[in-house]
Design an enzyme around this catalytic site. Sequence first.
Site, PDB file in Angstrom:
ATOM      1  CG  HIS A   1      -0.385   0.013   2.489  1.00 23.48           C
ATOM      2  ND1 HIS A   1      -0.318   1.318   3.324  1.00 23.48           N
ATOM      3  CD2 HIS A   1      -0.490  -0.574   3.955  1.00 23.48           C
ATOM      4  CE1 HIS A   1       0.178   0.738   4.624  1.00 23.48           C
ATOM      5  NE2 HIS A   1       0.573  -0.583   4.752  1.00 23.48           N
TER       6      HIS A   1
ATOM      7  CG  ASP B   1       3.061   0.717   7.824  1.00 24.88           C
ATOM      8  OD1 ASP B   1       1.949   0.296   6.483  1.00 24.88           O
ATOM      9  OD2 ASP B   1       2.421   1.091   8.570  1.00 24.88           O
TER      10      ASP B   1
ATOM     11  CD  GLU C   1      -2.763  -1.364   5.897  1.00 20.10           C
ATOM     12  OE1 GLU C   1      -2.665  -2.717   6.040  1.00 20.10           O
ATOM     13  OE2 GLU C   1      -2.099  -0.493   5.868  1.00 20.10           O
ATOM     14  CD  GLU C   2      -1.451   2.412   7.340  1.00 20.16           C
ATOM     15  OE1 GLU C   2      -1.658   2.107   8.465  1.00 20.16           O
ATOM     16  OE2 GLU C   2       0.025   2.635   6.920  1.00 20.16           O
TER      17      GLU C   2
ATOM     18  CG  ASP D   1       1.800  -3.381   5.097  1.00 19.80           C
ATOM     19  OD1 ASP D   1       2.595  -2.893   5.432  1.00 19.80           O
ATOM     20  OD2 ASP D   1       0.497  -2.659   4.759  1.00 19.80           O
TER      21      ASP D   1
ATOM     22  CG  HIS E   1       1.083   3.157  12.581  1.00 20.85           C
ATOM     23  ND1 HIS E   1       0.328   2.781  12.360  1.00 20.85           N
ATOM     24  CD2 HIS E   1       1.622   2.962  11.527  1.00 20.85           C
ATOM     25  CE1 HIS E   1      -0.332   2.073  11.148  1.00 20.85           C
ATOM     26  NE2 HIS E   1       0.248   2.051  10.342  1.00 20.85           N
TER      27      HIS E   1
HETATM   28 ZN   LIG Z   1       0.998  -0.454   6.314  1.00 25.48          ZN
END
Ligand SMILES: [Zn+2]
Length: 349
Positions: free
Chosen positions: A70, A187, A221-222, A242, A322
Amino acid sequence: MTYPDTKETLQLLKELVSIPSPSGNTNEVITFVENFFKELNVGTRRNRKGALIATLPGKDEKNHRMLTAHVDTLGAIVKEIKSSGRLKLDLIGGFKYNSIEGEYCEIETSAGKKFTGTILMHQTSVHVYKDAGKAERNQDNMEIRLDEKVHNAEDVRALGIEVGDFISFDPRVQLTPSGFIKSRHLDDKASVAILLQLIKQVKTENIELPYTTHFLISNNEEIGYGGNSNIPPETVEYLAVDMGAMGDGQSTDEYTVSICVKDASGPYHYELRKRLVQLAKENDIGYKLDVYPFYGSDASAAIRAGHDIVHGLVGPGIDSSHAFERTHQDSIENTAKLLYHYVQSEMLL
Ligand SMILES: [Zn+2]
């Protein structure tokens, strides 16, 4: 046998993280990927959600394989324009306010104008606020200080800034001489860079894939629904690429490829997982098996949406996910190697 060039992958990764793409506003980065494919003569199509699907025909056209990574990232949206001329944020994706405190950001207006700012606690100055250290990092206390001469809400609106404008965080990407990549949004742009390099190699070296293989560059995706649609009915295996989650008790590290056995959605397909391990062993690829406690992927989203597929999840290990993320080129390399062998391997039909 040569593997995709990691140095090139890192340069591509640097470009990718530098294009703002919070979930909900990913057109620019999708266009960048689209152009990458165009140069390689790889056919793509966009779905209505704005994601990109590239397809490489294989020997077996009846049974397909799909890989996804993603390109959307965490971000925020303007929730309110305060009377002070500061902006209140609403977060996009799963993270905490403390992970963006002090971060530089960019606000994009609906007309496409861009402004810079800094995300700060309202009570930041220790010369003025006694509780600067203790006050809660939350929506009420955090705000954006715009780099413009604004004194009130009207001044801000006069710039063209409005509720609903997208906010992206400065990735501050750095490649260190010791091989680390420090950046936000590794990510999952690390995985996107790996997939793009893999496709480039397959194309330029005319590698014949055993099955028609789709690559979904997912853009939601998030927020949970990136890869749960547009899966061709011929698809047997669906592998999400991922990030691997690191922390206390986790076996994932920044040097190997993480093979997820289970996340919050439940176990991934046992046979596929075992085959990925076998491929890693046969080809001297550093890997770790791991369980991610608070995690779901586009592959589990696809299962939840009702697709009858064999699903798996692998990816590079990302520290402090994150937030202020980091990985090492070894993890990128091991992930690339595993995928290189995976797309050329037989499926269990
Ligand atoms: Zn991810």
